[in-house]
Design a protein around this motif. Structure first.
Motif, PDB file in Angstrom:
ATOM      1  N   TRP A 193       0.819  -1.204   0.000  1.00  0.00           N
ATOM      2  CA  TRP A 193       0.000   0.000   0.000  1.00  0.00           C
ATOM      3  C   TRP A 193       0.851   1.251   0.000  1.00  0.00           C
ATOM      4  N   MET A 194       0.408   2.211  -0.787  1.00  0.00           N
ATOM      5  CA  MET A 194       1.058   3.522  -0.865  1.00  0.00           C
ATOM      6  C   MET A 194       0.000   4.607  -0.696  1.00  0.00           C
ATOM      7  N   MET A 195       0.287   5.538   0.221  1.00  0.00           N
ATOM      8  CA  MET A 195      -0.605   6.675   0.412  1.00  0.00           C
ATOM      9  C   MET A 195      -0.342   7.692  -0.692  1.00  0.00           C
ATOM     10  N   ILE A 196      -1.382   8.149  -1.362  1.00  0.00           N
ATOM     11  CA  ILE A 196      -1.284   9.152  -2.421  1.00  0.00           C
ATOM     12  C   ILE A 196      -1.797  10.473  -1.859  1.00  0.00           C
ATOM     13  N   GLN A 197      -1.019  11.507  -2.048  1.00  0.00           N
ATOM     14  CA  GLN A 197      -1.425  12.835  -1.601  1.00  0.00           C
ATOM     15  C   GLN A 197      -2.391  13.435  -2.618  1.00  0.00           C
ATOM     16  N   ASP A 198      -3.234  14.323  -2.162  1.00  0.00           N
ATOM     17  CA  ASP A 198      -4.255  14.913  -3.024  1.00  0.00           C
ATOM     18  C   ASP A 198      -3.641  15.641  -4.216  1.00  0.00           C
ATOM     19  N   GLU A 199      -2.532  16.327  -3.993  1.00  0.00           N
ATOM     20  CA  GLU A 199      -1.930  17.116  -5.066  1.00  0.00           C
ATOM     21  C   GLU A 199      -0.930  16.313  -5.907  1.00  0.00           C
ATOM     22  N   GLU A 200      -0.716  15.056  -5.571  1.00  0.00           N
ATOM     23  CA  GLU A 200       0.259  14.235  -6.290  1.00  0.00           C
ATOM     24  C   GLU A 200      -0.257  13.864  -7.682  1.00  0.00           C
ATOM     25  N   ASP A 201       0.562  14.083  -8.693  1.00  0.00           N
ATOM     26  CA  ASP A 201       0.134  13.739 -10.048  1.00  0.00           C
ATOM     27  C   ASP A 201       0.582  12.310 -10.386  1.00  0.00           C
ATOM     28  N   PRO A 202       0.003  11.710 -11.421  1.00  0.00           N
ATOM     29  CA  PRO A 202       0.324  10.310 -11.757  1.00  0.00           C
ATOM     30  C   PRO A 202       1.809  10.049 -12.009  1.00  0.00           C
ATOM     31  N   ALA A 203       2.535  11.012 -12.569  1.00  0.00           N
ATOM     32  CA  ALA A 203       3.968  10.820 -12.808  1.00  0.00           C
ATOM     33  C   ALA A 203       4.722  10.693 -11.488  1.00  0.00           C
TER      34      ALA A 203
ATOM     35  N   THR B  87       3.433   9.588  -8.673  1.00  0.00           N
ATOM     36  CA  THR B  87       3.047   8.286  -8.130  1.00  0.00           C
ATOM     37  C   THR B  87       3.849   7.179  -8.804  1.00  0.00           C
ATOM     38  N   ALA B  88       3.965   7.247 -10.121  1.00  0.00           N
ATOM     39  CA  ALA B  88       4.731   6.240 -10.865  1.00  0.00           C
ATOM     40  C   ALA B  88       6.187   6.224 -10.405  1.00  0.00           C
ATOM     41  N   SER B  89       6.756   7.378 -10.161  1.00  0.00           N
ATOM     42  CA  SER B  89       8.147   7.454  -9.690  1.00  0.00           C
ATOM     43  C   SER B  89       8.282   6.784  -8.329  1.00  0.00           C
ATOM     44  N   ARG B  90       7.318   7.018  -7.460  1.00  0.00           N
ATOM     45  CA  ARG B  90       7.366   6.396  -6.131  1.00  0.00           C
ATOM     46  C   ARG B  90       7.228   4.882  -6.235  1.00  0.00           C
ATOM     47  N   ILE B  91       6.400   4.414  -7.152  1.00  0.00           N
ATOM     48  CA  ILE B  91       6.266   2.965  -7.354  1.00  0.00           C
ATOM     49  C   ILE B  91       7.595   2.385  -7.839  1.00  0.00           C
ATOM     50  N   MET B  92       8.224   3.063  -8.784  1.00  0.00           N
ATOM     51  CA  MET B  92       9.509   2.595  -9.289  1.00  0.00           C
ATOM     52  C   MET B  92      10.561   2.547  -8.175  1.00  0.00           C
ATOM     53  N   GLU B  93      10.556   3.537  -7.302  1.00  0.00           N
ATOM     54  CA  GLU B  93      11.464   3.530  -6.149  1.00  0.00           C
ATOM     55  C   GLU B  93      11.186   2.322  -5.267  1.00  0.00           C
ATOM     56  N   GLY B  94       9.896   2.018  -5.085  1.00  0.00           N
ATOM     57  CA  GLY B  94       9.509   0.853  -4.290  1.00  0.00           C
ATOM     58  C   GLY B  94       9.979  -0.447  -4.910  1.00  0.00           C
ATOM     59  N   LEU B  95       9.964  -0.515  -6.219  1.00  0.00           N
ATOM     60  CA  LEU B  95      10.443  -1.722  -6.913  1.00  0.00           C
ATOM     61  C   LEU B  95      11.944  -1.877  -6.731  1.00  0.00           C
ATOM     62  N   GLU B  96      12.657  -0.758  -6.779  1.00  0.00           N
ATOM     63  CA  GLU B  96      14.118  -0.806  -6.648  1.00  0.00           C
ATOM     64  C   GLU B  96      14.542  -1.184  -5.237  1.00  0.00           C
ATOM     65  N   LYS B  97      13.711  -0.860  -4.244  1.00  0.00           N
ATOM     66  CA  LYS B  97      14.056  -1.172  -2.850  1.00  0.00           C
ATOM     67  C   LYS B  97      13.857  -2.647  -2.517  1.00  0.00           C
ATOM     68  N   LYS B  98      13.107  -3.344  -3.317  1.00  0.00           N
ATOM     69  CA  LYS B  98      12.802  -4.742  -2.992  1.00  0.00           C
ATOM     70  C   LYS B  98      13.990  -5.636  -3.171  1.00  0.00           C
TER      71      LYS B  98
END
Length: 140
Positions: A117-127, A129-140
């Motif tokens: 699960w990832m918390m998304i901020q109201d002002e966060e744009d999809p790009a 969010t995608a960057s944060r997901i990619m960071e999460g993939l790299e941390k695994k």
């Protein structure tokens, strides 16, 4: 079935899943409930501003399946068109039913143990969010 004379259950039993074959990672995106509900409310208002009533009115004589009639927004707008309540009430009902649906989705998905699960901020744009997901993939 018509091509093979086999019911779908036969095909489903033969289906192979992807788990174990690939490194699959699932991310669940969520927002604070009040922020999510505000976004839903803005979206409902935008739908009405962009012709939701006119769209449903144009389709009211079309043959509707029971499933299609249950789409959030359809029943509420039909109620307005049948003069059961004013437009403001249709909007309120649509917002309320969408809030309920979002809550049911959250209840359903929170049982999925494979989700990260990832918390998304109201002002966060999809790009972002995608960057944060990619960071999460790299941390695994």
């Amino acid at each position: 079935f018509l091509k093979t004379d086999r019911p779908i259950s036969v095909w489903q039993a033969k289906r192979e899943g992807l788990w174990g074959k690939f490194d699959i990672q699932l991310f669940g995106l969520h927002k604070e409930r009040d922020i999510l509900y505000q976004a839903i409310d803005r979206r409902v208002e935008a739908m009405f501003q962009h012709g939701a009533v006119e769209e449903i009115e144009g389709l009211k004589e079309a043959p509707w399946s029971r499933t299609a009639r249950k789409i959030i927004g359809v029943e509420e707008i039909f109620g307005f068109l049948k003069r059961e309540y004013p437009l403001g009430r249709a909007k309120e009902l649509m917002k309320f039913h969408t809030h309920q649906y979002a809550k049911r989705q959250w209840t359903w998905f929170k049982r999925e143990e494979r989700l990260r699960w990832m918390m998304i901020q109201d002002e966060e744009d999809p790009a972002q969010t995608a960057s944060r997901i990619m960071e999460g993939l790299e941390k695994k």
